[in-house]
Design an enzyme around this catalytic site. Structure first.
Site, mmCIF file in Angstrom:
data_model
loop_
_atom_site.group_PDB
_atom_site.id
_atom_site.type_symbol
_atom_site.label_atom_id
_atom_site.label_comp_id
_atom_site.label_asym_id
_atom_site.label_seq_id
_atom_site.Cartn_x
_atom_site.Cartn_y
_atom_site.Cartn_z
ATOM 1 N N ARG A 51 -1.860 99.251 -4.487
ATOM 2 C CA ARG A 51 -3.164 98.292 -5.116
ATOM 3 C C ARG A 51 -3.768 99.148 -6.251
ATOM 4 O O ARG A 51 -3.828 100.671 -6.090
ATOM 5 C CB ARG A 51 -4.084 97.900 -4.400
ATOM 6 C CG ARG A 51 -3.379 96.666 -3.445
ATOM 7 C CD ARG A 51 -4.162 95.525 -3.531
ATOM 8 N NE ARG A 51 -3.545 94.496 -2.706
ATOM 9 C CZ ARG A 51 -2.287 93.978 -2.915
ATOM 10 N NH1 ARG A 51 -1.756 94.589 -4.232
ATOM 11 N NH2 ARG A 51 -1.518 93.303 -2.143
ATOM 12 N N HIS A 104 -5.199 88.128 -5.979
ATOM 13 C CA HIS A 104 -6.324 88.320 -5.000
ATOM 14 C C HIS A 104 -7.784 87.858 -5.590
ATOM 15 O O HIS A 104 -8.005 88.302 -6.621
ATOM 16 C CB HIS A 104 -6.628 89.747 -4.454
ATOM 17 C CG HIS A 104 -5.393 90.167 -3.859
ATOM 18 N ND1 HIS A 104 -4.213 90.787 -4.395
ATOM 19 C CD2 HIS A 104 -4.749 90.141 -2.440
ATOM 20 C CE1 HIS A 104 -3.068 91.109 -3.459
ATOM 21 N NE2 HIS A 104 -3.716 90.586 -2.390
ATOM 22 N N LYS A 129 2.221 85.243 -4.706
ATOM 23 C CA LYS A 129 1.206 85.232 -3.456
ATOM 24 C C LYS A 129 -0.194 85.153 -3.922
ATOM 25 O O LYS A 129 -0.721 85.691 -5.041
ATOM 26 C CB LYS A 129 1.328 86.669 -2.757
ATOM 27 C CG LYS A 129 0.329 87.048 -1.569
ATOM 28 C CD LYS A 129 0.320 88.234 -1.204
ATOM 29 C CE LYS A 129 -1.248 88.781 -0.854
ATOM 30 N NZ LYS A 129 -0.910 90.250 -0.318
ATOM 31 N N LYS A 274 -18.252 64.451 17.861
ATOM 32 C CA LYS A 274 -17.820 63.619 18.907
ATOM 33 C C LYS A 274 -18.148 62.142 18.495
ATOM 34 O O LYS A 274 -17.425 61.288 18.495
ATOM 35 C CB LYS A 274 -18.068 64.050 20.133
ATOM 36 C CG LYS A 274 -17.257 65.004 21.015
ATOM 37 C CD LYS A 274 -17.448 65.355 22.059
ATOM 38 C CE LYS A 274 -16.784 66.564 22.405
ATOM 39 N NZ LYS A 274 -16.989 66.882 23.990
ATOM 40 N N GLY A 330 -28.275 65.727 31.150
ATOM 41 C CA GLY A 330 -27.722 65.633 29.550
ATOM 42 C C GLY A 330 -27.321 64.115 29.587
ATOM 43 O O GLY A 330 -27.102 63.473 30.228
ATOM 44 N N ALA A 331 -27.481 63.689 28.191
ATOM 45 C CA ALA A 331 -27.222 62.600 27.728
ATOM 46 C C ALA A 331 -26.634 62.426 26.412
ATOM 47 O O ALA A 331 -26.535 61.529 25.723
ATOM 48 C CB ALA A 331 -28.535 61.716 27.991
ATOM 49 N N ARG A 354 -33.542 65.974 28.765
ATOM 50 C CA ARG A 354 -34.634 66.616 28.084
ATOM 51 C C ARG A 354 -35.418 65.684 26.997
ATOM 52 O O ARG A 354 -36.504 65.359 27.179
ATOM 53 C CB ARG A 354 -34.217 67.791 27.149
ATOM 54 C CG ARG A 354 -35.108 68.782 26.471
ATOM 55 C CD ARG A 354 -34.483 69.914 25.607
ATOM 56 N NE ARG A 354 -33.793 69.164 24.530
ATOM 57 C CZ ARG A 354 -33.182 69.976 23.842
ATOM 58 N NH1 ARG A 354 -33.029 71.427 24.049
ATOM 59 N NH2 ARG A 354 -32.101 69.532 22.615
ATOM 60 N N GLY A 430 -16.111 74.595 34.930
ATOM 61 C CA GLY A 430 -15.637 73.917 33.615
ATOM 62 C C GLY A 430 -14.584 74.160 33.257
ATOM 63 O O GLY A 430 -13.806 73.265 32.370
HETATM 64 P P1 NAP Z 1 -24.382 66.948 22.577
HETATM 65 O O1 NAP Z 1 -23.646 65.640 22.419
HETATM 66 O O2 NAP Z 1 -25.181 67.829 21.580
HETATM 67 O O3 NAP Z 1 -25.296 66.949 23.866
HETATM 68 C C1 NAP Z 1 -26.026 68.132 24.410
HETATM 69 C C2 NAP Z 1 -26.764 67.545 25.641
HETATM 70 O O4 NAP Z 1 -27.406 68.646 26.204
HETATM 71 C C3 NAP Z 1 -27.876 66.671 25.259
HETATM 72 O O5 NAP Z 1 -28.390 65.801 26.140
HETATM 73 C C4 NAP Z 1 -29.158 67.598 24.886
HETATM 74 O O6 NAP Z 1 -30.460 67.075 24.991
HETATM 75 C C5 NAP Z 1 -28.992 68.575 25.965
HETATM 76 N N1 NAP Z 1 -29.452 70.069 25.818
HETATM 77 C C6 NAP Z 1 -28.950 70.760 24.575
HETATM 78 N N2 NAP Z 1 -29.811 71.926 24.675
HETATM 79 C C7 NAP Z 1 -30.507 71.959 25.799
HETATM 80 C C8 NAP Z 1 -31.426 72.797 26.428
HETATM 81 N N3 NAP Z 1 -31.640 74.166 25.935
HETATM 82 N N4 NAP Z 1 -32.006 72.212 27.594
HETATM 83 C C9 NAP Z 1 -31.821 71.341 28.000
HETATM 84 N N5 NAP Z 1 -30.949 70.487 27.600
HETATM 85 C C10 NAP Z 1 -30.267 70.565 26.521
HETATM 86 O O7 NAP Z 1 -23.227 68.198 23.387
HETATM 87 P P2 NAP Z 1 -22.047 67.690 23.864
HETATM 88 O O8 NAP Z 1 -20.697 67.346 23.090
HETATM 89 O O9 NAP Z 1 -22.227 66.926 25.042
HETATM 90 O O10 NAP Z 1 -21.585 69.051 24.698
HETATM 91 C C11 NAP Z 1 -22.178 69.747 25.580
HETATM 92 C C12 NAP Z 1 -21.455 70.932 26.376
HETATM 93 O O11 NAP Z 1 -20.342 70.488 27.087
HETATM 94 C C13 NAP Z 1 -21.232 72.005 25.344
HETATM 95 O O12 NAP Z 1 -21.424 73.450 25.884
HETATM 96 C C14 NAP Z 1 -19.486 71.852 25.434
HETATM 97 O O13 NAP Z 1 -19.112 73.181 25.057
HETATM 98 C C15 NAP Z 1 -19.420 71.457 26.804
HETATM 99 N N6 NAP Z 1 -18.010 70.657 27.037
HETATM 100 C C16 NAP Z 1 -17.311 71.208 27.999
HETATM 101 C C17 NAP Z 1 -15.962 70.600 28.196
HETATM 102 C C18 NAP Z 1 -14.904 70.885 29.267
HETATM 103 O O14 NAP Z 1 -14.026 70.569 29.037
HETATM 104 N N7 NAP Z 1 -15.363 71.791 30.357
HETATM 105 C C19 NAP Z 1 -15.712 69.450 27.625
HETATM 106 C C20 NAP Z 1 -16.765 68.726 26.562
HETATM 107 C C21 NAP Z 1 -17.838 69.594 26.483
HETATM 108 P P3 NAP Z 1 -31.457 66.343 23.908
HETATM 109 O O15 NAP Z 1 -30.742 64.840 24.174
HETATM 110 O O16 NAP Z 1 -32.552 66.378 24.295
HETATM 111 O O17 NAP Z 1 -30.979 67.147 22.704
#
Ligand code: NAP
Length: 454
Positions: A51, A104, A129, A274, A330-331, A354, A430
């Site tokens: 280059r 590039h 390229k 999601k 969590g929800a 939360r 997990g």
């Molecule tokens: P999401 O839809 O954003 O939901 C996150 C949830 O966690 C909400 O209820 C939120 O509460 C709560 N939250 C976030 N930060 C918090 C904190 N600092 N303290 C207390 N609560 C808190 O996320 P998601 O798609 O469900 O994913 C959640 C986690 O699951 C991620 O870490 C992901 O990597 C993991 N996951 C793992 C698998 C596996 O196969 N092992 C599969 C799927 C997901 P609020 O409603 O108050 O915001």
């Protein structure tokens, strides 16, 4: 042809698989030793690249290139904006060498790729390229689509977000691709290592028929999806590859259109997409309100949620959830998937979150109880953390001798799991849930492929 870029002659002694060529980045070499270069050329297909740098004038560089061509390298790189007369002379005088005419752009994706291609196309070379910095997954897909529709083009998606594009070269028709030997010897941003390309993505078996699958979401760095799914495709002898694509909500519309054009066949979907992907997919699981798996065929997108079934499959390897009291922390999207599946399998639910309102809404849909994270009931059988917080409750709220699942897979032992182990709880990690939900994704994609081909 996959080339591994060598920025220094000391790398010439390293073991490199026989099907991989080497690119000698001569502009980075401390000195140019013609004997050493000639020796390297004898060992395997070699691409010589010199280059433009401050070290030589353009006239000196041209002279060096002619000298190098006398060595008859299999490939030689010529930058597309070198003097046209020089380019024409080299191309016509050294027909034994395959020329890579290279462009590039380290800043951006050029707006008028068609015009660039037209100007490069006047030279009769082995490949055009086009290496450009792609700032997003969508820009990388645009560049890859360009290669798919323009003969003799090899596109290189530079930059971290375009990194997945470096895997897909053989699928879009690239004639050449590049890898680095290891992290320390990278010669371009976002470059993947030879080990990753060969051992994780099986670059050597990718071709125009390979089906593209991937993960979308943000952040995605910690996801083991590329390791799990590529191994699964290999074991099932499927001509398919899985890449991780970082994507934000506001990029989803454009992504879905590009995904169809480039023929992506299936996607895993993670945080924060999601719920957003529901707009694009037909699903029988609408009530869950979140999808983590899509299959794309003939303009149609079908979606399912495997988080819930994956988590429950992993738990039920240890104990049935029927009539058991489950507390879900969590929800969000993952909690919804798990809660609906647990209800289906006969569990009694308490949702704690939360933001109380979200817990109340989800619990109301499932005939469960709700509360804030400080309100863990004393009598429960199974505790599931679905928040990204690895210790969302205090340790004295964990009941001894129960079953605990933490959906977080990195690190494997979260503070919540460590505390639960001290209290003699049975643990579902997990990563066990990850594997179960991923197995269901693979099965969904395969059934979709079968539906298409029948
Ligand atoms: P999401 O839809 O954003 O939901 C996150 C949830 O966690 C909400 O209820 C939120 O509460 C709560 N939250 C976030 N930060 C918090 C904190 N600092 N303290 C207390 N609560 C808190 O996320 P998601 O798609 O469900 O994913 C959640 C986690 O699951 C991620 O870490 C992901 O990597 C993991 N996951 C793992 C698998 C596996 O196969 N092992 C599969 C799927 C997901 P609020 O409603 O108050 O915001």
């Amino acid at each position: 042809m996959l080339f591994v870029s060598l920025p220094h002659p000391r790398f010439l002694t390293r073991h490199i698989p026989s099907f991989v060529g080497i690119e000698l980045r001569l502009d980075l070499f401390p000195t140019l030793d013609l004997d050493e270069i000639a020796k390297a050329i004898q060992t395997r297909p070699t691409l010589l690249t010199l280059r433009r740098t401050n070290l030589r004038t353009e006239a000196e560089r041209e002279k060096w290139i002619e000298t190098l061509l006398v060595l008859k390298p299999a490939y030689l790189d010529l930058e597309w904006d070198m003097a046209p007369l020089f380019l024409e002379k080299m191309i016509s005088q050294y027909p034994e060498t395959k020329f890579v005419l290279s462009y590039h752009n380290f800043e951006t994706l050029p707006e008028d790729l068609e015009d660039l291609y037209r100007r490069m196309n006047r030279y009769n070379v082995f490949t055009y390229k086009i290496a450009a910095h792609t700032r997003s997954t969508n820009e990388a897909l645009q560049l890859l689509l360009f290669a798919k529709t323009h003969p003799k083009t090899s596109v290189i998606c530079m930059g971290e977000r375009g990194s997945f594009g470096r895997v897909l070269g053989p699928i879009v028709g690239n004639r050449i691709d590049f890898a680095c030997l290891d992290e320390r010897s990278k010669t371009a941003p976002g470059q993947l290592t030879l080990d990753e390309l060969v051992n994780v993505y099986r670059y050597q078996s990718l071709n125009r028929e390979t089906a593209i699958y991937g993960l979308i979401g943000n952040p995605i760095e910690k996801s083991p999806g590329h390791l799990y799914h590529n191994r699964a495709f290999f074991e099932k002898k499927l001509n398919a590859v899985y890449v991780k694509m970082s994507l934000l909500e506001n990029e989803l519309d454009t992504f879905m259109a590009l995904a169809k054009k480039i023929a992506i066949r299936g996607l895993s979907v993670t945080i924060p997409l999601k719920e957003h992907v529901l707009l694009f997919a037909a699903t029988e699981q609408e009530r869950i309100g979140a999808l983590n798996t899509l299959a794309i065929a003939d303009e149609k997108i079908r979606g399912i949620n495997t988080d819930g079934s994956g988590a429950l499959d992993a738990i039920e390897q240890i104990q049935s959830v029927k009539n058991k009291k489950i507390v879900i922390l969590g929800a969000g999207g993952t909690a919804r998937g798990i809660a609906f599946e647990a209800k289906k399998r006969g569990a009694c639910l308490t949702i704690l979150n939360r933001t109380l309102k979200r817990a109340e809404d989800l619990a109301a849909e499932l005939d469960g109880k709700s509360g804030s994270l400080s309100e863990v009931p004393s009598g429960y059988d199974i505790l599931i953390n679905t928040t990204p917080n690895s210790m969302p409750i205090s340790s004295n709220q964990i009941r001894p001798n129960t079953l605990v699942l933490d959906v977080i897979y990195s690190p494997k032992e979260t503070p919540l799991i460590k505390e639960a182990l001290l209290k003699n709880c049975r643990i579902v990690y997990g990563e066990e849930m990850y594997v179960k939900q991923a197995q269901r994704q693979t099965a969904f994609w395969i059934s979709n492929e079968k539906t298409n081909s029948s």
